[in-house]
Design a protein around this motif. Sequence first.
Motif, mmCIF file in Angstrom:
data_model
loop_
_atom_site.group_PDB
_atom_site.id
_atom_site.type_symbol
_atom_site.label_atom_id
_atom_site.label_comp_id
_atom_site.label_asym_id
_atom_site.label_seq_id
_atom_site.Cartn_x
_atom_site.Cartn_y
_atom_site.Cartn_z
ATOM 1 N N THR A 65 0.734 -0.853 -0.302
ATOM 2 C CA THR A 65 0.300 -0.081 0.111
ATOM 3 C C THR A 65 1.147 1.267 0.260
ATOM 4 O O THR A 65 2.267 1.498 0.610
ATOM 5 C CB THR A 65 -1.298 -0.163 1.118
ATOM 6 O OG1 THR A 65 0.075 -0.267 2.604
ATOM 7 C CG2 THR A 65 -2.149 -0.651 0.913
ATOM 8 N N LEU A 66 0.092 2.347 -0.424
ATOM 9 C CA LEU A 66 1.262 3.405 -0.527
ATOM 10 C C LEU A 66 0.909 4.279 0.846
ATOM 11 O O LEU A 66 0.219 4.332 1.688
ATOM 12 C CB LEU A 66 0.719 4.398 -1.646
ATOM 13 C CG LEU A 66 0.628 4.189 -3.172
ATOM 14 C CD1 LEU A 66 -0.356 5.270 -3.532
ATOM 15 C CD2 LEU A 66 1.900 4.236 -3.388
ATOM 16 N N ASN A 67 2.584 4.766 0.956
ATOM 17 C CA ASN A 67 2.786 5.543 2.190
ATOM 18 C C ASN A 67 1.596 7.107 1.858
ATOM 19 O O ASN A 67 2.377 8.091 1.152
ATOM 20 C CB ASN A 67 3.807 6.034 2.738
ATOM 21 C CG ASN A 67 4.270 4.408 2.981
ATOM 22 O OD1 ASN A 67 3.597 3.962 3.658
ATOM 23 N ND2 ASN A 67 5.524 4.518 2.553
ATOM 24 N N GLY A 68 0.648 7.582 2.360
ATOM 25 C CA GLY A 68 -0.158 8.484 1.905
ATOM 26 C C GLY A 68 -0.821 8.894 0.954
ATOM 27 O O GLY A 68 -1.166 7.484 0.425
ATOM 28 N N ASP A 69 -1.073 9.904 0.375
ATOM 29 C CA ASP A 69 -1.781 9.510 -0.989
ATOM 30 C C ASP A 69 -0.978 9.347 -2.700
ATOM 31 O O ASP A 69 -1.845 9.508 -3.237
ATOM 32 C CB ASP A 69 -2.677 10.851 -1.652
ATOM 33 C CG ASP A 69 -1.050 12.066 -1.391
ATOM 34 O OD1 ASP A 69 -0.325 12.316 -1.261
ATOM 35 O OD2 ASP A 69 -2.166 13.381 -0.894
ATOM 36 N N GLY A 70 0.444 9.351 -2.254
ATOM 37 C CA GLY A 70 1.019 8.941 -3.812
ATOM 38 C C GLY A 70 1.514 10.596 -4.137
ATOM 39 O O GLY A 70 1.830 9.993 -5.978
ATOM 40 N N ILE A 71 1.138 11.568 -3.353
ATOM 41 C CA ILE A 71 1.310 12.144 -3.970
ATOM 42 C C ILE A 71 2.547 13.143 -3.860
ATOM 43 O O ILE A 71 2.409 13.038 -2.371
ATOM 44 C CB ILE A 71 0.162 13.561 -3.789
ATOM 45 C CG1 ILE A 71 -0.496 13.069 -4.465
ATOM 46 C CG2 ILE A 71 0.843 14.956 -4.418
ATOM 47 C CD1 ILE A 71 -2.004 14.299 -4.690
ATOM 48 N N LEU A 72 3.627 13.136 -4.086
ATOM 49 C CA LEU A 72 5.304 14.039 -3.845
ATOM 50 C C LEU A 72 5.482 15.836 -4.030
ATOM 51 O O LEU A 72 5.215 16.044 -5.492
ATOM 52 C CB LEU A 72 6.595 13.489 -4.435
ATOM 53 C CG LEU A 72 6.552 12.373 -4.377
ATOM 54 C CD1 LEU A 72 7.576 11.006 -5.144
ATOM 55 C CD2 LEU A 72 6.429 12.240 -2.802
ATOM 56 N N GLU A 73 5.329 15.925 -2.958
ATOM 57 C CA GLU A 73 5.717 17.670 -3.890
ATOM 58 C C GLU A 73 7.814 17.788 -4.791
ATOM 59 O O GLU A 73 7.927 17.818 -4.633
ATOM 60 C CB GLU A 73 6.437 18.478 -2.018
ATOM 61 C CG GLU A 73 6.827 20.306 -2.959
ATOM 62 C CD GLU A 73 5.254 20.337 -3.192
ATOM 63 O OE1 GLU A 73 5.513 21.664 -4.472
ATOM 64 O OE2 GLU A 73 4.135 20.380 -2.885
ATOM 65 N N TYR A 74 7.125 19.060 -5.764
ATOM 66 C CA TYR A 74 7.862 18.877 -6.780
ATOM 67 C C TYR A 74 9.414 19.217 -6.212
ATOM 68 O O TYR A 74 9.282 20.445 -5.379
ATOM 69 C CB TYR A 74 7.552 20.115 -7.848
ATOM 70 C CG TYR A 74 8.440 20.512 -8.556
ATOM 71 C CD1 TYR A 74 8.858 20.198 -9.639
ATOM 72 C CD2 TYR A 74 9.214 22.193 -8.583
ATOM 73 C CE1 TYR A 74 10.263 20.935 -10.372
ATOM 74 C CE2 TYR A 74 9.751 22.266 -9.564
ATOM 75 C CZ TYR A 74 10.400 22.121 -10.759
ATOM 76 O OH TYR A 74 11.173 22.604 -11.064
ATOM 77 N N GLY A 75 10.708 18.821 -6.321
ATOM 78 C CA GLY A 75 11.746 19.383 -5.692
ATOM 79 C C GLY A 75 13.150 18.852 -6.680
ATOM 80 O O GLY A 75 12.993 17.838 -7.728
ATOM 81 N N LYS A 76 14.311 19.120 -6.552
ATOM 82 C CA LYS A 76 15.194 18.741 -6.801
ATOM 83 C C LYS A 76 15.584 17.084 -7.086
ATOM 84 O O LYS A 76 16.636 16.803 -7.768
ATOM 85 C CB LYS A 76 16.420 19.517 -6.645
ATOM 86 C CG LYS A 76 16.249 21.327 -6.931
ATOM 87 C CD LYS A 76 16.525 21.353 -8.342
ATOM 88 C CE LYS A 76 16.080 22.797 -9.359
ATOM 89 N NZ LYS A 76 16.164 23.105 -10.063
ATOM 90 N N GLU A 77 15.556 17.165 -5.583
ATOM 91 C CA GLU A 77 16.295 15.518 -5.492
ATOM 92 C C GLU A 77 15.420 14.269 -5.990
ATOM 93 O O GLU A 77 13.696 14.502 -6.454
ATOM 94 C CB GLU A 77 16.212 14.977 -4.017
ATOM 95 C CG GLU A 77 16.295 16.083 -3.083
ATOM 96 C CD GLU A 77 16.013 17.024 -2.910
ATOM 97 O OE1 GLU A 77 14.339 17.903 -3.358
ATOM 98 O OE2 GLU A 77 16.743 18.610 -2.826
ATOM 99 N N THR A 78 15.940 13.574 -5.628
ATOM 100 C CA THR A 78 15.190 11.998 -6.559
ATOM 101 C C THR A 78 14.842 11.060 -5.209
ATOM 102 O O THR A 78 14.874 11.383 -3.930
ATOM 103 C CB THR A 78 16.067 11.009 -7.934
ATOM 104 O OG1 THR A 78 17.432 10.998 -6.567
ATOM 105 C CG2 THR A 78 16.967 11.363 -8.131
#
Length: 200
Positions: A65-78
Motif C-alpha cells: 500500500t502507498l504511504n499517504g496519497d502517492g503525491i510528492l512535492e516538486y523538488g530537485k531530489e530523487t
Amino acid sequence: MIFELDLFGNIYYMGKKKLKKSVVISIAVICATAASGVGYRVYALENKRKREAEKQRVISELECTLNGDGILEYGKETVDSLTLVTVSDYADDGQKITVTAAPVEIDGSVVGTQKVTYTLSTVDAYNDEVSKKFEKTIEVKDTQAPAISLSQDSVTLEYGSSFDPNSVVSSVQDPVDGDLEKVDQEPETPDVSGNGWYTV
C-alpha cells in the motif's frame, strides 16, 4: 475350490488343467504394479493441489500500500521508490519478504504522474518461491507558488501616463527553482488612460 499344482508348474482345478504358475504370478505382479502406479498418480495430483493452494494463500496475503496519497512535492531530489510503500507481512513463521521497485527512484523534478511496479517475493510453507506484482501511480506536483517581492504596494500615476507592472517587482523567488526571470501578470498591462484604481 480345489487347486492342484504338478511338478511342471501347471495348475489344475477340479482335475482340469488351468494356467501355469508363472503366468498367474505374472498377472499378480502386473496388477500390483498397476495399483501402485495409480496410487502414486493420485498422491502426485493431491500434492500438486496442496502446493497450489498454499501458493494462492500466500499470494492473497501479500499486500503493498502507498504511504499517504502517492503525491510528492516538486523538488530537485530523487526519491527512493521503496520509501513510498508499506508491505504487509504474511503470518507464517515471519517469512522474509523481498521488495523490488521499477523504477528504483522517482525524479522529483519532473511534474506529472509516474508508474512504479513493486514486486514482492517470498517462499511458502513448501519452500516454493511466490511473487506478486503491484502497480502504483506516483504524482509529482508543484504546489508551492513563487514568492513575489514588490518595491511598493501601490503606484500613483499622472493622468494619461503609461505603466509597466514589472517596474515594481523586486524579485520572484521559487522555493525549488530559485530566482525566476519572468513574471506572469493578470490582467495584461492595463489601459490607464482614465481616472480610477487598477489591479495588476
